[in-house]
Each structure stands twice: as structure tokens, then as C-alpha cells.
Motif scaffolding. Structure first.
Motif, PDB file in Angstrom:
ATOM      1  N   GLY A 432      14.097 -10.157  27.965  1.00 40.16           N
ATOM      2  CA  GLY A 432      14.037  -8.621  27.263  1.00 40.16           C
ATOM      3  C   GLY A 432      12.558  -8.507  28.196  1.00 40.16           C
ATOM      4  O   GLY A 432      12.655  -6.733  27.638  1.00 40.16           O
ATOM      5  N   ALA A 433      11.403  -8.631  28.546  1.00 40.88           N
ATOM      6  CA  ALA A 433      10.254  -7.651  28.505  1.00 40.88           C
ATOM      7  C   ALA A 433      10.946  -6.599  29.907  1.00 40.88           C
ATOM      8  O   ALA A 433      11.090  -5.316  29.999  1.00 40.88           O
ATOM      9  N   SER A 434      12.259  -7.411  30.964  1.00 38.13           N
ATOM     10  CA  SER A 434      12.725  -6.300  31.475  1.00 38.13           C
ATOM     11  C   SER A 434      13.534  -5.165  31.261  1.00 38.13           C
ATOM     12  O   SER A 434      14.028  -4.528  32.526  1.00 38.13           O
ATOM     13  N   GLN A 435      14.211  -5.994  30.203  1.00 36.84           N
ATOM     14  CA  GLN A 435      15.687  -5.139  29.624  1.00 36.84           C
ATOM     15  C   GLN A 435      14.826  -3.982  28.684  1.00 36.84           C
ATOM     16  O   GLN A 435      15.198  -3.090  27.949  1.00 36.84           O
ATOM     17  N   GLY A 436      13.321  -3.687  28.582  1.00 29.60           N
ATOM     18  CA  GLY A 436      12.178  -3.301  27.707  1.00 29.60           C
ATOM     19  C   GLY A 436      12.633  -3.553  25.871  1.00 29.60           C
ATOM     20  O   GLY A 436      12.065  -2.414  25.481  1.00 29.60           O
ATOM     21  N   THR A 437      13.148  -4.644  25.634  1.00 24.12           N
ATOM     22  CA  THR A 437      13.918  -5.324  24.286  1.00 24.12           C
ATOM     23  C   THR A 437      12.666  -5.971  23.514  1.00 24.12           C
ATOM     24  O   THR A 437      12.376  -6.316  22.621  1.00 24.12           O
ATOM     25  N   LEU A 438      11.446  -6.373  24.746  1.00 23.31           N
ATOM     26  CA  LEU A 438      10.665  -7.485  24.148  1.00 23.31           C
ATOM     27  C   LEU A 438       9.077  -6.772  24.925  1.00 23.31           C
ATOM     28  O   LEU A 438       8.764  -6.523  26.008  1.00 23.31           O
ATOM     29  N   ASP A 439       8.171  -7.129  24.234  1.00 17.92           N
ATOM     30  CA  ASP A 439       6.617  -6.772  24.547  1.00 17.92           C
ATOM     31  C   ASP A 439       6.285  -7.875  25.747  1.00 17.92           C
ATOM     32  O   ASP A 439       6.531  -8.951  25.313  1.00 17.92           O
ATOM     33  N   PRO A 440       5.738  -7.314  26.711  1.00 15.91           N
ATOM     34  CA  PRO A 440       5.792  -8.397  27.943  1.00 15.91           C
ATOM     35  C   PRO A 440       4.791  -9.112  27.120  1.00 15.91           C
ATOM     36  O   PRO A 440       3.715  -9.671  27.947  1.00 15.91           O
ATOM     37  N   ARG A 441       3.655  -8.375  26.385  1.00 12.60           N
ATOM     38  CA  ARG A 441       2.288  -9.406  25.249  1.00 12.60           C
ATOM     39  C   ARG A 441       2.465 -10.021  25.265  1.00 12.60           C
ATOM     40  O   ARG A 441       1.536 -11.328  24.528  1.00 12.60           O
ATOM     41  N   THR A 442       3.767  -9.959  24.160  1.00  8.39           N
ATOM     42  CA  THR A 442       4.242 -10.630  22.365  1.00  8.39           C
ATOM     43  C   THR A 442       5.491 -11.544  23.300  1.00  8.39           C
ATOM     44  O   THR A 442       6.763 -11.511  23.214  1.00  8.39           O
ATOM     45  N   PRO A 443       5.473 -13.136  23.472  1.00  7.38           N
ATOM     46  CA  PRO A 443       6.602 -13.709  23.399  1.00  7.38           C
ATOM     47  C   PRO A 443       7.175 -13.949  21.982  1.00  7.38           C
ATOM     48  O   PRO A 443       7.083 -13.266  21.450  1.00  7.38           O
ATOM     49  N   PRO A 444       8.839 -14.297  22.696  1.00  4.34           N
ATOM     50  CA  PRO A 444       9.754 -14.302  21.359  1.00  4.34           C
ATOM     51  C   PRO A 444       9.963 -15.389  20.142  1.00  4.34           C
ATOM     52  O   PRO A 444       8.647 -16.242  21.070  1.00  4.34           O
TER      53      PRO A 444
END
Length: 482
Positions: A432-444
């Protein structure tokens, strides 16, 4: 987002789970034992050819298990050392697990740096026989040629990630795995190469420590591989624990860990300052005696198993009619009493019944773990909820006593492959972080573990009185030990 996989390479087997990356729903899973030959007389080998882990992984992933998977996370047994030469080949088999060969090496290292407090301040832990830094000292003393050829140091999950990526020039690890080595500090976030040199005799290449949501790389087929982490950190991540949560593991020995926003340095070495898989910290306190105290009581009372011991204990009442067992049967680490023995106090004519001794064994084990919890609480760690893990967590006598003795809500998760689930959750985060859909500071956010929840309720006052009875006996027998 898609489908992700988590791979857990434990000491005995590989487990793979394939999950929906958005919800964590389990889609399919695979399993294979490691093709290992145990030493004569049984038990786990202290030396393992890492190729066995790859063979097991290949078997577990058979039958198209990973079809459609976009990212993989790797969890593996902690306290492993895979020494490589300049060509990337293993210098000798990997050294794994608790290794009694390195007892002298641990004592040597403690003295060489100036004592337990010096180590605690340097890296947040005091050398133990299982730790990589201690294994390096043993290697330098016992196999100097292999030590001299060692150019790169990996742990099991680092090595597996590197193999999955096709052995690239970049070598990586994560904070969680690094924090258990004895030569990386969770407090500073940096390596102590001088401690590697102190142990091994020379400098080596150490893997780059990457962030929790960073990818270690992408395979030639386009499969993203996340940072990976140690089994303890992956299980905590798979359980979904956060601030206010502690995990109590009931094995032969016990461990208590909790999520905390900062690293804890303990001058006495009772706290091992680990990092977790999310960017937080995971201080751990261990006891040498947990379920072994129950097994000892069962043998003494002629009980065939722990279920029977639990049934017998339930015929007694809280406080076991004044019987108190200090369960230090193998010496103890928390409190630090390595050469002591257990104590049975409060013997009166009316307390000398099998059910009271059975109850005292359960209360003694849980009070010993409550002591470990209190070590963390005394350092400002917030504990509102305790996750109880291990087969013994299912015993009625444990569940009846634990909430009131711990003074907290107790959660007993259903058995599941939490380390593999945690590895999959890390893969989903990196994807998700690599695709820009998840914040790298907040896990799914994944669905939590299915669990039984136990409240102290009206039993809290009674439980705390039992706990005080235990503390009084401990203080009288071992004044100032904690």
C-alpha cells in the motif's frame, strides 16, 4: 488492493498464509516441516543448514499457493546467526535458538564491556546464550577459521528475504530483528560495530535497517518483498496489539512484552529493549518458570496432565488456604536469582491438601508473571489489556485467576498462525505504501484476533489480596530481589 502472503519460518516448520490485503481475511494457507535431522538423543539442532528453510518454503508454497499474490512478508525464528563469506556463501551452518555452548561466551562479553549495566545502556539488553552477539563470541573462540572468513551477518529472516530477491547487492533487515542481536540499539536506532568486533574479533558487513513500511525489494517477477521481521514482532503485529496492551506467553518459561512509545533502558538488565514491527518499542521481561511449575506440581500430585491439575485446582479457593509457591524451580531471571530454588510457604494442617497445592501452583506461576508485568508498569508502561498466549491459557484454572491477579482485562485469542498473519500484514503495508494507498506511518487496519475476553470484575479485590500474600512471601524469602 489485492492479495498478500505471510511466510513464517519457525524452528520446526514453514507456515504460509495468503490474505486479502484490505481486510486480512484468510484465503488459503500452506505448511511444511523443515527437513532437519535432530541431534542424537532428540531435541532441536543448534546448527542448521539454511537451505533446509528454503526447501521447506518451496514445499509449503506448492500447488499454486502464491498465485495472484502481489507482496510477501517474511517472519522467522529470532536469535539466529547466518554467517556469510565475501561471496555470499554460508561459512558454516546457521546457529539457532538457545545455545548452551555459548554460556561462557555470554559471561565473557558481560565482563569485557564492564558489566550488565554497561550492556543495558549500550544496546538495551544484557548478553544471553541465545543472542547473536554471544554466538559470535563463541564462534571466534571455538571456530576461529570460520570466524575469520565471516564477512556478512544475517539473521534467518534477513537471509530468506535476500534469497527471495535473488541475492541482490543490497542487504536489509528491520528494526525488530536488529534489536534482538545485541549489537543494535533500539534507543539510538543504530548499530554498535564495536560490539561486533568485541565478539567476533573484526568488523563485518551488517544489513541496512529499513523502515516498517519499506520494501526490501522486488523479485524479477515483480513480487514485492517487505522488510521482514522476527517471529516475536510478527506475532505481536498479527495479534494487532497497540498502546495499553501486553502479551503474556505461557511456555515452559514465560515472557511479558508490551507496546511502548520509547525504548526502555534498564540498568539491571531485567528488561530487553526490543523494537516492534511498526516503529514503536516492545520491552520484554522474561521469567524462567511458567508452565514448568505446573508440570512439576502435576508430577508431584500424580496428575496425568495439566487439564487434571486445573480441575483439581478449581476445587480450592483463591489464596489456596494460605499456601504460596514461589515457582523458582530453575533459578529465576525476574527477579534475578539464578541460583535459587522454589519455595512453598504457608503450610498448615488445613492447607495440606492436593487441591490447595494445585491452586498454589497456578497462582505462583501467574504471580511470577505479574511480577514481570510490574517491572514494566514501574517504568511507565501502560497495561490495560493482557493477551494470554500458549496452550496453558486455555486451562480453566488459569482463566479463573489471571484477570484478578494481573489487575487487567485478559484476552485469550483463538490459536492461529499470528506470526505468519503479522508477516502478511507487513506485506500489505509495504504494498500500500509503494502504491500510495497507505500512509507509511500507519499500518493497515485488519480484523482483530477472534478471542475470549475475561474481566477481573468483582474478583479484583480478592485477586489483589492473593497477589499481596505472594509478594509478602517473596520479600520475606528474597528481600529486595525486585
Amino acid at each position: 488492493m489485492g492479495i498478500v502472503a505471510g511466510l513464517d519460518s519457525s524452528p520446526d516448520f514453514t507456515r504460509i498464509v495468503v490474505c486479502d490485503s484490505d481486510t486480512g481475511a484468510l484465503l488459503r494457507q500452506g505448511y511444511a516441516p523443515h527437513p532437519l535431522e535432530g541431534p542424537e538423543g532428540g531435541g532441536r539442532p543448534a546448527d542448521v543448514d539454511p537451505q533446509a528453510w528454503l526447501l521447506s518454503l518451496g514445499e509449503a508454497a506448492g500447488g499454486g499457493l502464491l498465485e495472484g499474490v502481489q507482496a510477501i512478508g517474511v517472519s522467522a525464528q529470532a536469535n539466529s546467526v547466518v554467517p556469510l563469506d565475501t561471496q555470499g556463501n554460508t561459512v558454516r551452518p546457521a546457529m539457532v535458538g538457545g545455545d548452551k555452548r555459548s554460556q561462557v561466551a555470554a559471561a565473557d562479553l558481560i565482563d569485557a564491556l564492564g558489566g550488565r549495566e554497561a550492556w543495558a545502556r549500550a544496546v538495551g539488553s544484557v548478553p544471553q546464550t541465545a543472542q547473536p552477539v554471544t554466538k559470535l563470541r563463541w564462534l571466534a573462540r571455538s571456530e576461529p577459521e570460520a570466524a575469520a572468513r565471516t564477512a556478512v551477518l544475517f539473521q534467518a529472516h534477513d537471509w530468506l528475504v535476500w534469497q527471495l530477491l535473488g541475492r541482490p547487492a543490497r542487504r536489509t533487515t528491520d528494526r525488530g530483528g536488529a534489536s534482538g542481536t545485541g549489537y543494535w540499539s533500539a534507543a539510538t536506532g543504530g548499530y554498535r560495530p564495536d560490539l561486533v568486533e568485541l565478539a567476533l574479533g573484526h568488523q563485518v558487513m551488517l544489513p541496512e535497517v529499513i523502515g516498517p513500511a519499506e520494501a526490501a525489494g522486488t523479485t524479477p517477477e515483480g513480487l514485492l518483498i517487505s522488510a521482514g521481521t522476527g517471529e516475536t514482532q510478527a506475532a505481536a503485529f498479527g495479534l494487532g496489539i497497540g498502546l495499553g496492551d501486553a502479551v503474556v506467553s505461557l511456555g515452559a518459561s514465560g515472557s511479558v512484552m508490551a507496546v511502548h512509545p520509547e525504548a526502555l533502558v534498564d540498568q539491571y538488565g531485567m528488561i530487553t529493549s526490543l523494537a516492534d514491527a511498526t516503529g514503536m518499542h516492545l520491552p520484554v521481561v522474561t521469567t524462567l518458570n511458567a508452565v514448568r511449575a505446573l508440570r512439576g506440581a502435576a508430577e508431584l500430585l500424580g496428575m496425568p496432565d495439566l487439564e487434571s491439575l486445573s480441575e483439581l485446582a478449581m476445587k480450592s479457593t483463591p489464596g489456596a488456604h494460605g499456601l504460596v509457591l514461589l515457582p523458582y524451580l530453575e533459578g529465576e531471571r525476574t527477579p534475578n536469582l539464578p541460583h535459587t530454588a522454589g519455595t512453598l510457604a504457608g503450610l498448615r494442617r488445613e492447607s495440606m491438601r492436593p487441591e490447595h497445592l494445585a491452586r498454589a501452583a497456578f497462582e505462583g506461576m501467574l504471580c511470577g508473571l505479574a511480577d514481570a508485568l510490574d517491572v514494566l508498569r514501574a517504568r511507565g508502561v501502560d497495561v490495560r489489556r493482557v493477551f494470554l498466549l500458549g496452550a496453558a491459557a486455555e486451562l480453566p484454572a488459569v482463566q479463573a485467576a489471571a484477570p484478578a491477579l494481573f489487575g487487567a482485562q485478559v484476552v485469550v485469542p483463538q490459536p492461529a498462525d499470528y506470526a505468519a498473519i503479522g508477516a502478511a500484514r507487513q506485506a500489505a503495508w509495504a504494498l500500500g505504501a509503494s502504491q500510495g494507498t497507505l500512509d507509511p506511518r500507519t499500518p493497515p487496519v485488519w480484523q482483530g484476533a477472534v478471542a475470549q475476553v475475561l474481566e477481573p470484575g468483582e474478583e479484583l479485590a480478592v485477586g489483589q489480596a492473593v497477589r499481596q500474600q505472594y509478594v509478602s512471601v517473596r520479600e520475606q524469602t528474597h528481600p529486595g530481589a525486585l
